[in-house]
Design a protein around this motif. Sequence first.
Motif, PDB file in Angstrom:
ATOM      1  N   ASP A 111       8.413  13.260  24.536  1.00 57.10           N
ATOM      2  CA  ASP A 111       7.934  13.226  25.919  1.00 57.10           C
ATOM      3  C   ASP A 111       9.070  12.906  26.886  1.00 57.10           C
ATOM      4  O   ASP A 111       9.156  13.491  27.978  1.00 57.10           O
ATOM      5  CB  ASP A 111       6.824  12.182  26.069  1.00 57.10           C
ATOM      6  N   ILE A 112       9.942  11.987  26.508  1.00 59.45           N
ATOM      7  CA  ILE A 112      11.049  11.623  27.394  1.00 59.45           C
ATOM      8  C   ILE A 112      12.070  12.756  27.475  1.00 59.45           C
ATOM      9  O   ILE A 112      12.689  12.975  28.528  1.00 59.45           O
ATOM     10  CB  ILE A 112      11.705  10.304  26.938  1.00 59.45           C
ATOM     11  N   ALA A 113      12.226  13.512  26.397  1.00 54.38           N
ATOM     12  CA  ALA A 113      13.107  14.687  26.449  1.00 54.38           C
ATOM     13  C   ALA A 113      12.579  15.698  27.468  1.00 54.38           C
ATOM     14  O   ALA A 113      13.346  16.282  28.248  1.00 54.38           O
ATOM     15  CB  ALA A 113      13.218  15.318  25.069  1.00 54.38           C
ATOM     16  N   TYR A 114      11.261  15.907  27.471  1.00 54.02           N
ATOM     17  CA  TYR A 114      10.639  16.794  28.466  1.00 54.02           C
ATOM     18  C   TYR A 114      10.861  16.239  29.874  1.00 54.02           C
ATOM     19  O   TYR A 114      11.188  16.984  30.811  1.00 54.02           O
ATOM     20  CB  TYR A 114       9.137  16.924  28.187  1.00 54.02           C
ATOM     21  N   TYR A 115      10.676  14.940  30.022  1.00 49.91           N
ATOM     22  CA  TYR A 115      10.840  14.282  31.324  1.00 49.91           C
ATOM     23  C   TYR A 115      12.256  14.485  31.865  1.00 49.91           C
ATOM     24  O   TYR A 115      12.449  14.871  33.026  1.00 49.91           O
ATOM     25  CB  TYR A 115      10.529  12.797  31.150  1.00 49.91           C
ATOM     26  N   GLU A 116      13.245  14.255  31.034  1.00 51.09           N
ATOM     27  CA  GLU A 116      14.630  14.371  31.496  1.00 51.09           C
ATOM     28  C   GLU A 116      15.026  15.815  31.781  1.00 51.09           C
ATOM     29  O   GLU A 116      15.909  16.072  32.598  1.00 51.09           O
ATOM     30  CB  GLU A 116      15.562  13.750  30.458  1.00 51.09           C
ATOM     31  N   GLU A 117      14.355  16.751  31.138  1.00 51.71           N
ATOM     32  CA  GLU A 117      14.667  18.164  31.351  1.00 51.71           C
ATOM     33  C   GLU A 117      14.049  18.702  32.639  1.00 51.71           C
ATOM     34  O   GLU A 117      14.626  19.582  33.292  1.00 51.71           O
ATOM     35  CB  GLU A 117      14.162  18.989  30.162  1.00 51.71           C
ATOM     36  N   ASN A 118      12.903  18.165  33.040  1.00 52.64           N
ATOM     37  CA  ASN A 118      12.141  18.761  34.136  1.00 52.64           C
ATOM     38  C   ASN A 118      12.070  17.922  35.407  1.00 52.64           C
ATOM     39  O   ASN A 118      11.447  18.347  36.385  1.00 52.64           O
ATOM     40  CB  ASN A 118      10.718  19.067  33.658  1.00 52.64           C
ATOM     41  N   PHE A 119      12.691  16.759  35.411  1.00 54.44           N
ATOM     42  CA  PHE A 119      12.693  15.900  36.589  1.00 54.44           C
ATOM     43  C   PHE A 119      14.132  15.718  37.065  1.00 54.44           C
ATOM     44  O   PHE A 119      15.057  15.677  36.250  1.00 54.44           O
ATOM     45  CB  PHE A 119      12.076  14.533  36.269  1.00 54.44           C
ATOM     46  N   PRO A 120      14.360  15.600  38.376  1.00 57.09           N
ATOM     47  CA  PRO A 120      15.728  15.470  38.887  1.00 57.09           C
ATOM     48  C   PRO A 120      16.400  14.184  38.413  1.00 57.09           C
ATOM     49  O   PRO A 120      15.739  13.167  38.169  1.00 57.09           O
ATOM     50  CB  PRO A 120      15.549  15.486  40.406  1.00 57.09           C
ATOM     51  N   GLU A 121      17.707  14.235  38.320  1.00 54.28           N
ATOM     52  CA  GLU A 121      18.477  13.121  37.778  1.00 54.28           C
ATOM     53  C   GLU A 121      18.313  11.850  38.607  1.00 54.28           C
ATOM     54  O   GLU A 121      18.276  10.746  38.060  1.00 54.28           O
ATOM     55  CB  GLU A 121      19.955  13.515  37.694  1.00 54.28           C
ATOM     56  N   HIS A 122      18.210  11.969  39.939  1.00 56.87           N
ATOM     57  CA  HIS A 122      18.089  10.747  40.734  1.00 56.87           C
ATOM     58  C   HIS A 122      16.772  10.027  40.459  1.00 56.87           C
ATOM     59  O   HIS A 122      16.663   8.820  40.693  1.00 56.87           O
ATOM     60  CB  HIS A 122      18.235  11.045  42.234  1.00 56.87           C
ATOM     61  N   VAL A 123      15.767  10.742  39.942  1.00 58.18           N
ATOM     62  CA  VAL A 123      14.501  10.109  39.564  1.00 58.18           C
ATOM     63  C   VAL A 123      14.613   9.486  38.178  1.00 58.18           C
ATOM     64  O   VAL A 123      14.268   8.318  37.976  1.00 58.18           O
ATOM     65  CB  VAL A 123      13.344  11.130  39.605  1.00 58.18           C
ATOM     66  N   THR A 124      15.103  10.246  37.217  1.00 59.54           N
ATOM     67  CA  THR A 124      15.190   9.725  35.849  1.00 59.54           C
ATOM     68  C   THR A 124      16.198   8.580  35.742  1.00 59.54           C
ATOM     69  O   THR A 124      15.986   7.627  34.995  1.00 59.54           O
ATOM     70  CB  THR A 124      15.571  10.841  34.860  1.00 59.54           C
ATOM     71  N   ALA A 125      17.287   8.654  36.522  1.00 58.00           N
ATOM     72  CA  ALA A 125      18.340   7.640  36.421  1.00 58.00           C
ATOM     73  C   ALA A 125      17.861   6.259  36.842  1.00 58.00           C
ATOM     74  O   ALA A 125      18.311   5.243  36.294  1.00 58.00           O
ATOM     75  CB  ALA A 125      19.546   8.048  37.266  1.00 58.00           C
ATOM     76  N   LEU A 126      16.945   6.199  37.801  1.00 60.22           N
ATOM     77  CA  LEU A 126      16.502   4.897  38.288  1.00 60.22           C
ATOM     78  C   LEU A 126      15.752   4.119  37.210  1.00 60.22           C
ATOM     79  O   LEU A 126      15.799   2.888  37.172  1.00 60.22           O
ATOM     80  CB  LEU A 126      15.612   5.064  39.522  1.00 60.22           C
ATOM     81  N   GLY A 127      15.077   4.821  36.313  1.00 61.63           N
ATOM     82  CA  GLY A 127      14.326   4.145  35.261  1.00 61.63           C
ATOM     83  C   GLY A 127      15.084   3.962  33.966  1.00 61.63           C
ATOM     84  O   GLY A 127      14.534   3.450  32.988  1.00 61.63           O
ATOM     85  N   ARG A 128      16.354   4.380  33.952  1.00 57.04           N
ATOM     86  CA  ARG A 128      17.178   4.282  32.742  1.00 57.04           C
ATOM     87  C   ARG A 128      18.144   3.110  32.886  1.00 57.04           C
ATOM     88  O   ARG A 128      18.874   3.018  33.874  1.00 57.04           O
ATOM     89  CB  ARG A 128      17.953   5.583  32.547  1.00 57.04           C
ATOM     90  N   ASN A 129      18.165   2.201  31.914  1.00 62.89           N
ATOM     91  CA  ASN A 129      19.057   1.047  32.039  1.00 62.89           C
ATOM     92  C   ASN A 129      20.494   1.414  31.671  1.00 62.89           C
ATOM     93  O   ASN A 129      20.792   2.560  31.296  1.00 62.89           O
ATOM     94  CB  ASN A 129      18.547  -0.147  31.219  1.00 62.89           C
ATOM     95  N   ASP A 130      21.393   0.447  31.784  1.00 64.74           N
ATOM     96  CA  ASP A 130      22.814   0.717  31.558  1.00 64.74           C
ATOM     97  C   ASP A 130      23.128   1.078  30.112  1.00 64.74           C
ATOM     98  O   ASP A 130      24.203   1.608  29.821  1.00 64.74           O
ATOM     99  CB  ASP A 130      23.650  -0.504  31.970  1.00 64.74           C
ATOM    100  N   GLN A 131      22.204   0.792  29.204  1.00 60.17           N
ATOM    101  CA  GLN A 131      22.388   1.160  27.793  1.00 60.17           C
ATOM    102  C   GLN A 131      21.820   2.544  27.486  1.00 60.17           C
ATOM    103  O   GLN A 131      21.852   2.994  26.340  1.00 60.17           O
ATOM    104  CB  GLN A 131      21.713   0.121  26.874  1.00 60.17           C
ATOM    105  N   GLY A 132      21.307   3.218  28.511  1.00 66.88           N
ATOM    106  CA  GLY A 132      20.778   4.561  28.322  1.00 66.88           C
ATOM    107  C   GLY A 132      19.332   4.602  27.872  1.00 66.88           C
ATOM    108  O   GLY A 132      18.820   5.672  27.524  1.00 66.88           O
ATOM    109  N   GLU A 133      18.651   3.461  27.879  1.00 63.74           N
ATOM    110  CA  GLU A 133      17.250   3.402  27.458  1.00 63.74           C
ATOM    111  C   GLU A 133      16.342   3.694  28.651  1.00 63.74           C
ATOM    112  O   GLU A 133      16.523   3.119  29.724  1.00 63.74           O
ATOM    113  CB  GLU A 133      16.921   2.019  26.897  1.00 63.74           C
ATOM    114  N   MET A 134      15.369   4.572  28.454  1.00 67.28           N
ATOM    115  CA  MET A 134      14.427   4.893  29.523  1.00 67.28           C
ATOM    116  C   MET A 134      13.330   3.835  29.533  1.00 67.28           C
ATOM    117  O   MET A 134      12.492   3.775  28.642  1.00 67.28           O
ATOM    118  CB  MET A 134      13.820   6.280  29.309  1.00 67.28           C
ATOM    119  N   LYS A 135      13.326   2.992  30.559  1.00 69.29           N
ATOM    120  CA  LYS A 135      12.381   1.888  30.634  1.00 69.29           C
ATOM    121  C   LYS A 135      11.214   2.151  31.584  1.00 69.29           C
ATOM    122  O   LYS A 135      10.199   1.465  31.532  1.00 69.29           O
ATOM    123  CB  LYS A 135      13.111   0.613  31.074  1.00 69.29           C
ATOM    124  N   ALA A 136      11.369   3.114  32.482  1.00 68.53           N
ATOM    125  CA  ALA A 136      10.294   3.433  33.429  1.00 68.53           C
ATOM    126  C   ALA A 136      10.439   4.884  33.864  1.00 68.53           C
ATOM    127  O   ALA A 136      11.549   5.418  33.907  1.00 68.53           O
ATOM    128  CB  ALA A 136      10.347   2.504  34.641  1.00 68.53           C
TER     129      ALA A 136
END
Length: 421
Positions: A111-136
């Motif tokens: 699901d997160i792979a789909y999310y990162e492929e279809n949503f703009p980076e400025h949206v996905t980046a805000l929910g990703r922590n400095d370790q690259g984990e998608m938290k929101a």
Amino acid sequence: MKPMRMLLLVVLLATLLYGCNYDASSEKKDTLTIWIPFDLDRETMEEFEEEYGVTIDVTILNATDLQVKLTQVLKTQQNVPDIVYLYDSITRRWVESDVTFLDLSEAFPEDIAYYEENFPEHVTALGRNDQGEMKAVGYQNPIGVAYYNRELAKELIGSDDPKKVAEATSSLKRLFALNDQLKEMNVGSQLIGNIEDFQKMYLLKRKEPWVIEDKLIISDEAMELFDISKKMYEENMFAAEVPTDSSYTTGFTEGSFFLDYNPTWKLNTIADLTKETEGYGNWGIANPFIPYHNGGTWIGITKDAKNPKLAWEFVKRVALDEEHLYQDAMKRGDVPANERVMERIVAEERPSDVLGGQDPYAAFHDAAIERSNILTQYDRSINNYFLDVLRQYAVGTTPKDEALTNFKRNVKSAYPDLEVE
């Protein structure tokens, strides 16, 4: 079959079943607890409750109270909600916390792979922590635009065409020239609705965040805003200082200003303010001279969630499901961050009476330029401190050096662990 072999088979089967996607019929009926800073869409909630046979318990808290209460329950490990909605300005604090949210990229990788492929980076980046984990995950795309008064556009530049308005307002130099022209016309209108929203937009021009490696960064763009703000005060370029002033809100119906710099969500406000007034249909959307995004909502699942798979089914419905996002846009006027859904809406061509027949989604899509997300967990407070000292300098009560010193002192007082030169 030997008893030990039978036991191993049962354990293996149970493990496989647990690893499958959530099935409402295979688990005990549950309650989902959600903390949110606004009223949750009741129709979505009721549909989910009926489909999954669960109860959704919603607590509405403003952003400040939500953070205070979340801090408290995480310390005691009691009454921790399953799902938390966060505004953009507070998302980074909780995304970077080790104790708050589940790593969605590990728990739900497809699901997160789909999310990162279809949503703009400025949206996905805000929910990703400095370790690259998608938290929101975010689901809205609050694209910044320039709303403009059509009648004033015709008087000022001879046209209310959005492309011509964008060209005429494409730089600070042109904005100041238009302000001079507007004063000469003596029609009783200012160029800009309120200076605070303009300043917030200009701060998003920064290429660097406020804080890098625990050190306060005051960018060139932030420093430019001192003299820009002072000139705007001297030239009387705005109808109000802040967006809560009545002179600003009434300006949408009375035509007391030409431009309003705000994101997509402002359109619903304009529709409500101008309904059954002469201002209805007298506004348009043009590209701003600074591409930006401002606002939006992100959703995380806490590490203490009683049933993270059920919680994810709800989050996935709200944030990733294409049909839900499409219907939500149709009902509420949201601008979805899902690029596939946005392209579907734009292709349908939906002119708006509020905008005099202009298609808002086409206008938003045209203004959507990808920019790096520079938000940090400190931005909400630091922005407010900076806006305060900008005003001190602009109105002439405080010299620039002293205003800057006041700003640094306020930041250091609020965040003693930060390095402030």
